[in-house]
Design a protein around this motif. Sequence first.
Motif, PDB file in Angstrom:
ATOM      1  N   GLU A 258     -24.347  60.460  -4.716  1.00 36.60           N
ATOM      2  CA  GLU A 258     -25.533  60.543  -3.863  1.00 36.60           C
ATOM      3  C   GLU A 258     -25.662  59.297  -3.005  1.00 36.60           C
ATOM      4  N   PHE A 259     -25.479  58.139  -3.630  1.00 32.73           N
ATOM      5  CA  PHE A 259     -25.667  56.894  -2.883  1.00 32.73           C
ATOM      6  C   PHE A 259     -24.617  56.744  -1.792  1.00 32.73           C
ATOM      7  N   ARG A 260     -23.373  57.074  -2.099  1.00 33.68           N
ATOM      8  CA  ARG A 260     -22.324  56.955  -1.085  1.00 33.68           C
ATOM      9  C   ARG A 260     -22.636  57.839   0.112  1.00 33.68           C
ATOM     10  N   GLU A 261     -23.129  59.034  -0.158  1.00 31.16           N
ATOM     11  CA  GLU A 261     -23.460  59.934   0.955  1.00 31.16           C
ATOM     12  C   GLU A 261     -24.651  59.408   1.749  1.00 31.16           C
ATOM     13  N   LEU A 262     -25.692  58.947   1.040  1.00 27.71           N
ATOM     14  CA  LEU A 262     -26.879  58.437   1.725  1.00 27.71           C
ATOM     15  C   LEU A 262     -26.552  57.222   2.576  1.00 27.71           C
ATOM     16  N   ALA A 263     -25.712  56.327   2.047  1.00 31.47           N
ATOM     17  CA  ALA A 263     -25.383  55.090   2.758  1.00 31.47           C
ATOM     18  C   ALA A 263     -24.296  55.285   3.806  1.00 31.47           C
ATOM     19  N   GLY A 264     -23.625  56.431   3.780  1.00 33.29           N
ATOM     20  CA  GLY A 264     -22.543  56.654   4.732  1.00 33.29           C
ATOM     21  C   GLY A 264     -21.332  55.785   4.462  1.00 33.29           C
ATOM     22  N   VAL A 265     -21.032  55.549   3.173  1.00 31.22           N
ATOM     23  CA  VAL A 265     -19.880  54.712   2.814  1.00 31.22           C
ATOM     24  C   VAL A 265     -18.599  55.491   3.101  1.00 31.22           C
ATOM     25  N   ARG A 266     -17.686  54.885   3.815  1.00 27.75           N
ATOM     26  CA  ARG A 266     -16.446  55.543   4.200  1.00 27.75           C
ATOM     27  C   ARG A 266     -15.582  55.816   2.978  1.00 27.75           C
ATOM     28  N   GLU A 267     -14.837  56.901   3.057  1.00 28.58           N
ATOM     29  CA  GLU A 267     -13.975  57.289   1.939  1.00 28.58           C
ATOM     30  C   GLU A 267     -12.969  56.184   1.629  1.00 28.58           C
ATOM     31  N   GLY A 268     -12.822  55.881   0.355  1.00 30.28           N
ATOM     32  CA  GLY A 268     -11.883  54.860  -0.077  1.00 30.28           C
ATOM     33  C   GLY A 268     -12.451  53.453  -0.123  1.00 30.28           C
ATOM     34  N   PHE A 405     -46.559  57.893  -4.405  1.00 31.87           N
ATOM     35  CA  PHE A 405     -45.789  59.130  -4.384  1.00 31.87           C
ATOM     36  C   PHE A 405     -46.149  59.894  -3.126  1.00 31.87           C
ATOM     37  N   GLY A 406     -45.328  60.878  -2.767  1.00 32.65           N
ATOM     38  CA  GLY A 406     -45.600  61.611  -1.547  1.00 32.65           C
ATOM     39  C   GLY A 406     -44.581  62.683  -1.269  1.00 32.65           C
ATOM     40  N   ALA A 407     -44.617  63.204  -0.038  1.00 32.12           N
ATOM     41  CA  ALA A 407     -43.848  64.391   0.336  1.00 32.12           C
ATOM     42  C   ALA A 407     -42.474  64.071   0.905  1.00 32.12           C
ATOM     43  N   GLN A 408     -42.165  62.819   1.151  1.00 30.78           N
ATOM     44  CA  GLN A 408     -40.826  62.476   1.625  1.00 30.78           C
ATOM     45  C   GLN A 408     -39.826  62.644   0.479  1.00 30.78           C
ATOM     46  N   ASP A 409     -38.551  62.527   0.794  1.00 33.76           N
ATOM     47  CA  ASP A 409     -37.521  62.348  -0.225  1.00 33.76           C
ATOM     48  C   ASP A 409     -36.455  61.448   0.368  1.00 33.76           C
ATOM     49  N   SER A 410     -35.636  60.876  -0.478  1.00 27.75           N
ATOM     50  CA  SER A 410     -34.710  59.846   0.003  1.00 27.75           C
ATOM     51  C   SER A 410     -33.623  60.403   0.911  1.00 27.75           C
ATOM     52  N   MET A 411     -33.533  61.709   1.036  1.00 26.55           N
ATOM     53  CA  MET A 411     -32.523  62.335   1.883  1.00 26.55           C
ATOM     54  C   MET A 411     -33.108  62.890   3.175  1.00 26.55           C
ATOM     55  N   CYS A 412     -34.327  62.450   3.526  1.00 28.22           N
ATOM     56  CA  CYS A 412     -35.034  63.041   4.676  1.00 28.22           C
ATOM     57  C   CYS A 412     -34.711  62.354   5.998  1.00 28.22           C
TER      58      CYS A 412
END
Length: 450
Positions: A258-268, A405-412
């Motif tokens: 999840e974190f790699r996708e959220l941060a946009g970490v390049r493969e490898g 707390f609220g209606a956002q999420d970390s992937m928004c």
Amino acid sequence: MELAAKVDALMDGLRDDLERLAAIPSVAFPGFPAEPVGEAYDLLVRLLGEAGVEHIERIDLPGTAPVIFGEIPPPSPDAPTVLLYSHYDVQPPGDEKLWLSPPFVPTPVEGGLRARGIADDKSNVIAHLGMLRAYEGRPPVGVKIVFEGQEEYGSPFDDYPRTDPERFACDAMVIADLGNLRPGTPTLTTGLRGACEVVVEVRTLEEPRHSGEFGGAAPDALLVLLKALSTLHDVHGDVAVAGLRREEWTGTTYTEEEFRELAGVREGVPLIGSGSLGERLWSGPAITVIGLDAPSVEHAASAVVPYARAKLNLRFHPRQDAREAQDRLVEHLRSLRPFGIPLTVTPGDTGPGYEATTGGSAYRAARTALREAWGEEASYVATGGSIPLVNGLAQAAPRAEVLLFGAQDSMCNLHAPNERVLFSELRNTVVAMCAFVREYAAGFRAEGAS
């Protein structure tokens, strides 16, 4: 009518109002027109009045957009008062070419809507309104409403509330400027890392000198700076500055995927640091080089560099004093003599972190409410981002429990292109807020009677 069913009956109207609000480009940054901010203000004042809020004030502070302050008195002497915070201004859209649709044209996406500011923070404004509508303007608690108009650029709530504590006096506050770790995971944010900045610079020569004739003996300022910066982290990428607090994180956190996708970490490319992600992101320090003054590669000359400068951003443990954390970084840098050359170190702005006390009746009510809304137990997380207004409000009402707390999420995609909100998260947040005030009122009365 059952609470959830009542909220479901309100959702079409809440979606319509969210679209109307998100269509207004209420950017309060310099250089943007002020009229849309005023339009959003006027719309919300009207919606609050329609929701049953009879006492509404406009707070004008120097150099900022207007704050909406509303109040519903407690229904009885033994009922608590809850302060509800969110903001109606938004981040600038950035490069509109990166958006899949115009940023201020709310556009359907799977399960929700896309627009700038629709998650941060207009979804939470609407969630507060939804709770008021569900109770037809007569909730079981007293309510104080604070809708800020300039949170994204220089919030006055970093300092103002403590100067007017009576206005902000309450028993608990719900600061809705964030949301869930991931969609479908009810989340209470209990910690915010603090932040500070430090500038470090090196000047070694009066002017550039030919690298062939002078290189090897003439001190290169950029090399000196890079050698200093390399001491800030160890071989694993963990911060190596003594005195910066780091503890094990025991709450919920991201998976590495999840974190790699959220941060946009390049493969490898590996992540840096050791320990859990929660420890690296929330309960430990992070130092980032956010700016560097040095010759560009494109315009590089064959010369020894006479001057170099870097700006550092330090994030630190929620309970560490801001000045202490900054001092530790400054002391570390000033103690260095790369190649025998001293550094000029200048401390900049600081912002404190925050850690909530989670054992009171408001937190018990919130856990029950989030479980009712999402069907599972709430997770505790922290955030590496700083929200200084939390401290400002907490200092104005030091005995109040603070819930985030609220209606956002970390992937928004907040603050990024293609920001979106999910209707499921908005709906469940409204249910949770309704259940929270119900449970909190009952628990507060029971404690008062015991």
